[in-house]
Design an enzyme around this catalytic site. Structure first.
Site, PDB file in Angstrom:
ATOM      1  N   LYS A 559      58.255  44.934  19.459  1.00 42.02           N
ATOM      2  CA  LYS A 559      56.973  44.752  18.790  1.00 42.02           C
ATOM      3  C   LYS A 559      56.137  45.981  19.103  1.00 42.02           C
ATOM      4  CE  LYS A 559      56.603  40.852  21.184  1.00 42.02           C
ATOM      5  NZ  LYS A 559      56.245  39.959  20.099  1.00 42.02           N
ATOM      6  N   ARG A 560      54.999  46.150  18.441  1.00 42.99           N
ATOM      7  CA  ARG A 560      54.147  47.277  18.803  1.00 42.99           C
ATOM      8  C   ARG A 560      53.781  47.226  20.277  1.00 42.99           C
ATOM      9  NH1 ARG A 560      52.317  50.947  14.763  1.00 42.99           N
ATOM     10  NH2 ARG A 560      51.061  51.779  16.458  1.00 42.99           N
ATOM     11  N   LYS A 565      50.162  42.381  24.317  1.00 39.52           N
ATOM     12  CA  LYS A 565      51.543  41.908  24.159  1.00 39.52           C
ATOM     13  C   LYS A 565      52.301  41.958  25.496  1.00 39.52           C
ATOM     14  CE  LYS A 565      51.901  43.202  19.220  1.00 39.52           C
ATOM     15  NZ  LYS A 565      52.422  42.022  18.512  1.00 39.52           N
ATOM     16  N   LYS A 671      61.797  35.366  13.786  1.00 40.61           N
ATOM     17  CA  LYS A 671      63.071  36.023  13.451  1.00 40.61           C
ATOM     18  C   LYS A 671      64.113  35.740  14.529  1.00 40.61           C
ATOM     19  CE  LYS A 671      60.346  39.857  11.587  1.00 40.61           C
ATOM     20  NZ  LYS A 671      59.839  41.196  11.994  1.00 40.61           N
TER      21      LYS A 671
END
Ligand SMILES: *Cc1c(COP(=O)(O)O)cnc(C)c1O
Length: 826
Positions: A559-560, A565, A671
């Protein structure tokens, strides 16, 4: 319900292997102008695309004809980003001709996998927000809805990432250097975009006050259409991307006056608008060029919409019935103001009529709660670039404060200041999110929890004013790209178990849960996972020269890169295990491969430091004999859609560890679960709903809740308490701060510890550390029991049907867009 063909041959554009082969050869000769003996892989790929396009273009024309004949309501999805990835494989699958194409190419001595690698990613987006737009247009076409995506035809998409001695460096992305076979230029639909200048007030013959904007500059918007092939091929919609050009190649006046250089400079300025995608995820750049990009594509798109509407209508009375526009975040907010301007200044409507239309056609999707991510523009920038729009914003604000706010809260000036679209202060700012909420008939968050926080924390007063305006649409992903095309063996297993209709009816996979306890099925399922892991291991070896063991847990965070995060929390876990191994060489843990993929915004120092730290710690661990293969750390460079498609089918453990309350939804989490990875995650975004679907026993949840995070921050969170009270945590942080990982260069990794202690640890890594380590311990214990792990993996894959983007689109249609399905090709 859309009919999926019962067999491949029933797809409307089906052709068999021999016909496909003929078509490719024909295009190699007559479109590419080359011959078998001379053609390189690029030429073969392009010939293959041309063969595919023969079908795509038929679908495109049929869809166009059908939709313009019925003159129906359509959704216009306005987004500054569309993260499309590659299209070859996807188009083949959606047309139902992947197998014949693969076999035809094989007969020509070509490997379809290698051929597809010729295609550069269309990386016209940063991350989740742009990928969501791409999944949505896939679903809209699959479901047969009249829809068009509008965006910018960036010459350079998101930068290509390389590592030099562990540091990220950015290289330009050039996705169309050698031509892109999927785009069609439409010079017949060029639009003109005014910029800068001043506003004149005049009185017309009718005594009415009129505003005339005298722009200082004009640029042209040239549309490029990308066909969007729905699964089954019944509908081919378009993604229309605008490229900026100078208004006239030669400005003859300037040119003749000896101003050749000036004319060239003007050309460069105009072309700069669509030159490059801003690489900032979650933090607006606040630059004039970015505002210009936003206005440029909104202006072109609106003129395009109005032009199409006016072909069949003489006035604007039906406009709101025919047109709905979805704003993907606040980036296209200026479209609202532009429509007001068009209707009033160009079409002669009065304010109330124009406003009545605007209030019915725009809906806004909020994507973030991070305060720093909310877009604000300096009033001075508007004054300069869009002077007329600023006037209109003032007028909207004035009417809102006087007619709406003053009626609800009479005599309360404080609340007027609070809700004003213009933020007062030393620098006055336009609050784009407020403008959206005031003008849009619906405002949605992207997961249940996020939508609640949008009401409670972000827009509480607006929610009091208009509760019916706020709603939720939980994000989703397209199961065509993220399962059928990227994990064909699992797709085949599902075909065998539940039939072939699951790609358009993902809830059908629920039936697979019935097999979750069966030994035989578990073995088949995990054998596919193992093969996918072997393939990824080979890719890692080829790209990076690192050997990884496919028997190990593949623990993936992609992910970024962002503090919220918390890739650095993952790093603290890695350091903890490494230290335990050094302290006890016989430590009994399941071997793990930690795999990362992430780009950092080029100006985001700490994010880049975290990449560097992971790379340095990884180098040390991967070379340390004492670790004896128990741990490996791999940071794969240049994370993008194509890499995600290779990593996700190979994941055992999906890291979704954002600070609770910070990740709006996440789609990477969906996903992974769909491909049979278990989630380790916080109660954040869509993780909450994933847990509901798969059951608490099939997910590893840890950490503070959003309410607890809020409370901690309010009551004076002190990360040092955790540092001093947890010896293991203190040890790994001090270790990171030493020169152990960067010999002879102490302090190179200090910024992480510094931000977690002196910086106050704004995302509560230290508060969640122990809970995370404990959850990881449970992962380790669970992985030892192969049957249990297999069952959990199957339950994940089987139970996340809700998170398909067809369901998201259905929700948008019912709640917001009110569209009818019109599949064009039967
Ligand atoms: C799905 C996806 C994302 C979003 O991932 P999150 O984990 O939800 O942040 C970002 N980039 C790419 C390339 C993706 O495919």
């Amino acid at each position: 319900m859309i009919n999926v063909p019962a067999a491949a041959e029933d797809f409307p554009f089906y052709l068999d292997k021999d016909a496909f082969k003929d078509s490719v050869l024909n295009h190699l000769h007559s479109t590419l102008g080359t011959i078998e003996e001379k053609a390189n892989p690029q030429a073969w790929w392009k010939a293959t695309c041309a063969a595919i396009n023969e079908r795509v273009f038929v679908g495109l024309s049929e869809t166009h004809k059908a939709h313009s004949n019925i003159d129906t309501r359509a959704v216009h999805y306005l987004s500054l980003e569309f993260l499309m990835g590659r299209l070859t494989r996807n188009n083949l699958y959606n047309l139902g001709i992947f197998e014949p194409a693969r076999d035809a190419l094989a007969e020509l001595g070509l490997d379809i996998e290698e051929l597809c690698n010729e295609e550069p990613d269309m990386a016209l987006g940063n991350g989740g927000l742009g990928r969501l737009a791409a999944c949505f247009i896939d679903s809209l076409a699959t479901l047969g809805y009249p829809a068009i995506g509008y965006g910018i035809h960036y010459e350079h998409g998101l930068f290509r990432q390389e590592f030099r001695d562990g540091q990220q460096i950015e290289r330009p992305d050039s996705w169309r250097d050698y031509g892109n076979p999927w785009e069609i230029c439409r010079p017949e639909s060029i639009q003109k975009v005014p910029l800068f200048g001043y506003v004149e007030t005049v009185f017309g013959n009718d005594g009415q006050l009129r505003k005339i904007w005298h722009p200082g500059e004009m640029v042209r918007g040239v549309p490029w259409d990308i066909p969007v092939v729905g699964y089954g091929g019944h509908t081919v919609n378009i993604l229309r991307l605008w490229e900026s050009r100078a208004d006239d190649y030669f400005d003859w006046d300037v040119f003749n006056a000896g101003g050749y250089v000036d004319a060239q400079a003007e050309k460069s300025r105009a072309e700069a608008i669509s030159k490059v995608l801003y690489p900032n995820d979650e933090t607006p750049a606040g630059k004039q060029l970015r505002l210009t990009q936003q206005y440029f594509f909104c202006c072109c798109s609106l003129k395009d919409i109005v032009r199409r509407y006016k072909r069949r209508h003489d006035d604007f009375s039906q406009f709101a019935e025919q047109v709905v526009m979805q704003l993907n975040d606040t980036h296209p907010t200026i479209a609202i103001v532009e429509l007001m301007r068009l209707l009033i200044d160009d079409e002669g409507l009065d304010w109330d009529n124009a406003w009545g239309i605007c209030e019915k056609v725009f809906a806004y999707t909020n994507h973030t709660l991070l305060p720093e991510a909310l877009e604000k523009w300096e009033v001075g920038l508007f004054e300069n670039v869009l002077p007329r729009h600023l006037e209109i914003i003032y007028e909207i604000n004035h009417r809102f404060l006087d007619d709406v706010v003053a009626k609800k809260w009479p005599g309360n000036d404080e609340i007027k200041r609070e809700l004003s679209i213009i933020e007062e202060g030393s620098v006055r700012m336009v609050r784009m999110a407020y403008l959206c909420v005031v003008c849009c008939f619906k405002v949605n968050g992207v997961a249940q929890m996020h939508s609640e926080l949008v009401k409670k924390d972000l827009f509480p007063k607006f929610y009091e004013l208009w509760p019916e305006r706020f709603t939720n649409v939980t994000n989703g992903i397209t199961p065509r790209r993220w399962l059928k095309a990227c994990n064909p063996e699992l797709a085949q297993l599902y075909d065998d178990c539940v039939g072939i209709h699951w790609p358009t009816n993902l809830e059908m996979l629920k039936k697979v849960a019935e097999y979750a306890d069966e030994k035989d099925f578990q073995q088949k399922f995990m054998a596919i996972k193992h093969k996918n892991k072997q393939k990824l291991a080979t890719l890692i070896h080829d790209l990076m020269g690192i050997e990884v063991n496919p028997e190990a847990i593949f623990d993936i965070q992609i992910k970024r890169l962002h503090e919220y995060k918390r890739q650095h929390l993952n790093l603290l876990h890695i350091l903890t295990l490494y230290r335990r191994i050094l302290q006890d060489p016989n430590l009994d843990i399941q071997p793990r491969v930690f795999i990362f993929g992430a780009k950092a915004a080029p100006g985001y120092r700490l994010a880049k430091d975290i990449i560097f730290a992971i790379n340095k710690v990884g180098e040390k661990i991967n070379q340390d004999k004492r670790v004896a293969g128990k741990l490996k750390v791999v940071f794969m460079p240049n994370y993008r859609v194509t890499l995600a498609e290779k990593m996700i089918p190979a994941g055992d453990l999906s890291e979704q560890i954002s600070t609770a309350g910070k990740e709006a939804s996440g789609t990477g989490n969906m996903k992974f679960a769909l491909n049979g990875a278990l989630t380790i995650g916080t109660m954040d975004g869509a993780n909450v709903e994933i847990r509901e679907e798969v059951g608490d026993e099939n997910i590893f949840i840890f950490g503070l809740t959003a309410e607890e995070v809020d409370l901690k921050l309010k009551n004076g969170y002190n990360s040092r308490d955790y540092y001093y009270n947890n010896p293991e945590l203190k040890a790994v942080l001090d270790w990171l701060d030493s020169d152990y990982f960067t010999p002879n260069a102490p302090g190179q990794l200090s910024s992480i510890k510094h931000s977690l202690l002196d910086g106050g640890d704004p995302f509560l890594c230290l508060a969640d550390y122990q809970s995370y380590i404990d959850a990881q311990q449970k992962v380790d214990e669970t992985y030892r029991d192969k049957a249990k792990w297999a069952k959990m993996a199957i339950m994940n894959a089987a139970c996340v049907g809700k998170f398909n983007s067809d369901r998201s689109i259905d929700d948008y249609v019912k709640e917001i867009w009110k569209l009818k399905q019109y599949p064009a090709v039967q």
